[in-house]
Design a protein around this motif. Sequence first.
Motif, PDB file in Angstrom:
ATOM      1  N   ASP A   1       0.874  -1.167   0.000  1.00  0.00           N
ATOM      2  CA  ASP A   1       0.000   0.000   0.000  1.00  0.00           C
ATOM      3  C   ASP A   1       0.914   1.221   0.000  1.00  0.00           C
ATOM      4  O   ASP A   1       1.428   1.636   1.037  1.00  0.00           O
ATOM      5  N   MET A   2       1.143   1.780  -1.188  1.00  0.00           N
ATOM      6  CA  MET A   2       2.092   2.880  -1.328  1.00  0.00           C
ATOM      7  C   MET A   2       1.665   4.105  -0.512  1.00  0.00           C
ATOM      8  O   MET A   2       2.514   4.779   0.073  1.00  0.00           O
ATOM      9  N   GLU A   3       0.371   4.383  -0.454  1.00  0.00           N
ATOM     10  CA  GLU A   3      -0.098   5.513   0.352  1.00  0.00           C
ATOM     11  C   GLU A   3       0.287   5.315   1.812  1.00  0.00           C
ATOM     12  O   GLU A   3       0.781   6.235   2.465  1.00  0.00           O
ATOM     13  N   TYR A   4       0.069   4.126   2.323  1.00  0.00           N
ATOM     14  CA  TYR A   4       0.411   3.789   3.709  1.00  0.00           C
ATOM     15  C   TYR A   4       1.919   3.925   3.935  1.00  0.00           C
ATOM     16  O   TYR A   4       2.362   4.489   4.936  1.00  0.00           O
ATOM     17  N   ILE A   5       2.696   3.413   3.002  1.00  0.00           N
ATOM     18  CA  ILE A   5       4.160   3.483   3.134  1.00  0.00           C
ATOM     19  C   ILE A   5       4.617   4.929   3.181  1.00  0.00           C
ATOM     20  O   ILE A   5       5.365   5.341   4.079  1.00  0.00           O
ATOM     21  N   PHE A   6       4.160   5.739   2.216  1.00  0.00           N
ATOM     22  CA  PHE A   6       4.609   7.133   2.166  1.00  0.00           C
ATOM     23  C   PHE A   6       4.137   7.924   3.384  1.00  0.00           C
ATOM     24  O   PHE A   6       4.855   8.799   3.869  1.00  0.00           O
ATOM     25  N   LYS A   7       2.953   7.626   3.898  1.00  0.00           N
ATOM     26  CA  LYS A   7       2.463   8.327   5.096  1.00  0.00           C
ATOM     27  C   LYS A   7       3.302   8.006   6.327  1.00  0.00           C
ATOM     28  O   LYS A   7       3.298   8.755   7.288  1.00  0.00           O
ATOM     29  N   ASN A   8       4.007   6.892   6.285  1.00  0.00           N
ATOM     30  CA  ASN A   8       4.834   6.485   7.416  1.00  0.00           C
ATOM     31  C   ASN A   8       6.311   6.821   7.227  1.00  0.00           C
ATOM     32  O   ASN A   8       7.148   6.369   7.995  1.00  0.00           O
ATOM     33  N   ILE A   9       6.610   7.604   6.211  1.00  0.00           N
ATOM     34  CA  ILE A   9       7.981   8.088   6.002  1.00  0.00           C
ATOM     35  C   ILE A   9       7.955   9.601   6.258  1.00  0.00           C
ATOM     36  O   ILE A   9       7.427  10.363   5.444  1.00  0.00           O
ATOM     37  N   PRO A  10       8.484  10.039   7.392  1.00  0.00           N
ATOM     38  CA  PRO A  10       8.402  11.457   7.764  1.00  0.00           C
ATOM     39  C   PRO A  10       8.972  12.413   6.708  1.00  0.00           C
ATOM     40  O   PRO A  10       8.384  13.464   6.459  1.00  0.00           O
ATOM     41  N   SER A  11      10.068  12.048   6.068  1.00  0.00           N
ATOM     42  CA  SER A  11      10.663  12.950   5.075  1.00  0.00           C
ATOM     43  C   SER A  11       9.743  13.127   3.866  1.00  0.00           C
ATOM     44  O   SER A  11       9.709  14.199   3.259  1.00  0.00           O
ATOM     45  N   TYR A  12       8.971  12.100   3.539  1.00  0.00           N
ATOM     46  CA  TYR A  12       8.022  12.205   2.425  1.00  0.00           C
ATOM     47  C   TYR A  12       6.887  13.152   2.790  1.00  0.00           C
ATOM     48  O   TYR A  12       6.486  13.999   1.995  1.00  0.00           O
ATOM     49  N   GLU A  13       6.390  13.012   4.003  1.00  0.00           N
ATOM     50  CA  GLU A  13       5.314  13.894   4.469  1.00  0.00           C
ATOM     51  C   GLU A  13       5.788  15.349   4.529  1.00  0.00           C
ATOM     52  O   GLU A  13       5.061  16.261   4.147  1.00  0.00           O
ATOM     53  N   MET A  14       7.026  15.573   5.007  1.00  0.00           N
ATOM     54  CA  MET A  14       7.562  16.942   5.078  1.00  0.00           C
ATOM     55  C   MET A  14       7.741  17.514   3.673  1.00  0.00           C
ATOM     56  O   MET A  14       7.427  18.686   3.427  1.00  0.00           O
ATOM     57  N   ALA A  15       8.229  16.708   2.750  1.00  0.00           N
ATOM     58  CA  ALA A  15       8.407  17.163   1.369  1.00  0.00           C
ATOM     59  C   ALA A  15       7.062  17.501   0.744  1.00  0.00           C
ATOM     60  O   ALA A  15       6.930  18.514   0.044  1.00  0.00           O
ATOM     61  N   ASN A  16       6.058  16.679   1.001  1.00  0.00           N
ATOM     62  CA  ASN A  16       4.714  16.953   0.486  1.00  0.00           C
ATOM     63  C   ASN A  16       4.163  18.257   1.041  1.00  0.00           C
ATOM     64  O   ASN A  16       3.532  19.036   0.321  1.00  0.00           O
ATOM     65  N   GLU A  17       4.374  18.490   2.324  1.00  0.00           N
ATOM     66  CA  GLU A  17       3.905  19.728   2.948  1.00  0.00           C
ATOM     67  C   GLU A  17       4.622  20.931   2.339  1.00  0.00           C
ATOM     68  O   GLU A  17       4.002  21.957   2.066  1.00  0.00           O
ATOM     69  N   GLN A  18       5.910  20.796   2.112  1.00  0.00           N
ATOM     70  CA  GLN A  18       6.673  21.875   1.485  1.00  0.00           C
ATOM     71  C   GLN A  18       6.144  22.165   0.083  1.00  0.00           C
ATOM     72  O   GLN A  18       5.981  23.328  -0.307  1.00  0.00           O
ATOM     73  N   LEU A  19       5.848  21.113  -0.667  1.00  0.00           N
ATOM     74  CA  LEU A  19       5.284  21.293  -2.011  1.00  0.00           C
ATOM     75  C   LEU A  19       3.919  21.971  -1.957  1.00  0.00           C
ATOM     76  O   LEU A  19       3.614  22.831  -2.791  1.00  0.00           O
ATOM     77  N   ASN A  20       3.083  21.590  -0.988  1.00  0.00           N
ATOM     78  CA  ASN A  20       1.766  22.215  -0.844  1.00  0.00           C
ATOM     79  C   ASN A  20       1.891  23.697  -0.532  1.00  0.00           C
ATOM     80  O   ASN A  20       1.149  24.520  -1.079  1.00  0.00           O
ATOM     81  N   GLN A  21       2.820  24.059   0.338  1.00  0.00           N
ATOM     82  CA  GLN A  21       3.015  25.471   0.675  1.00  0.00           C
ATOM     83  C   GLN A  21       3.504  26.270  -0.529  1.00  0.00           C
ATOM     84  O   GLN A  21       3.012  27.370  -0.784  1.00  0.00           O
ATOM     85  N   LEU A  22       4.462  25.698  -1.260  1.00  0.00           N
ATOM     86  CA  LEU A  22       4.948  26.364  -2.475  1.00  0.00           C
ATOM     87  C   LEU A  22       3.825  26.534  -3.483  1.00  0.00           C
ATOM     88  O   LEU A  22       3.651  27.606  -4.069  1.00  0.00           O
ATOM     89  N   SER A  23       3.054  25.477  -3.669  1.00  0.00           N
ATOM     90  CA  SER A  23       1.952  25.510  -4.621  1.00  0.00           C
ATOM     91  C   SER A  23       0.939  26.593  -4.258  1.00  0.00           C
ATOM     92  O   SER A  23       0.477  27.347  -5.126  1.00  0.00           O
ATOM     93  N   GLN A  24       0.607  26.685  -2.975  1.00  0.00           N
ATOM     94  CA  GLN A  24      -0.346  27.705  -2.533  1.00  0.00           C
ATOM     95  C   GLN A  24       0.216  29.112  -2.741  1.00  0.00           C
ATOM     96  O   GLN A  24      -0.509  30.021  -3.181  1.00  0.00           O
ATOM     97  N   ARG A  25       1.487  29.286  -2.426  1.00  0.00           N
ATOM     98  CA  ARG A  25       2.105  30.603  -2.600  1.00  0.00           C
ATOM     99  C   ARG A  25       2.116  31.006  -4.074  1.00  0.00           C
ATOM    100  O   ARG A  25       1.772  32.131  -4.436  1.00  0.00           O
TER     101      ARG A  25
END
Length: 180
Positions: free
Chosen positions: A36-60
């Motif tokens: 379950d790739m979604e489950y795997i990525f949700k349990n990798i902190p660096s992936y979640e932080m990178a996703n959050e960074q991308l979301n912030q950039l995208s919003q800006r």
Amino acid sequence: MYNTFNTTLMKKLAITLILIVAGFVAASAQKFALVDMEYIFKNIPSYEMANEQLNQLSQRWQKEVENVGKQAEEMYQKYLSDKVFLTEEMVKKREEEIVAKEKEATELRYKYFGPEGELYKKRQTLLKPIQDDVYEAIKKLSEERGFQTVFDRASASDIIYASPRIDISNDVLAKLGYSN
């Protein structure tokens, strides 16, 4: 003649039956696993932080594009209200300015969100190394355990049910050094 025809038919039938049985045996010998790739990525902190960074950039960037678009709209509204007072030369100048501002918004949107835009490049920089590590972990586990095929249950909409025993998501996380 009837006997020869019957014997040939029986031989063909026997060969076909043997091939079908061999196919079932070969198919059942293959080992499959699920992740379950979604489950795997949700349990990798660096992936979640990178996703959050991308979301912030995208919003800006989205706000920046919207602001330029809003400026173009305001210019157009002002142009409409002033048009009766403008000379033909001024009308043409204002229209060109509005078109230029709309073009600026379109180019900015493409720069940030286009196929080779900044968001794509940033996603490649931040997420691709993590995705590659996950792929390598899945590949190593597959080789170690003899899996011929590993399906992603998160993206495989045609999997209705699968036994939890064949889900190796936690094993992949462990291979990456994340315990769950």
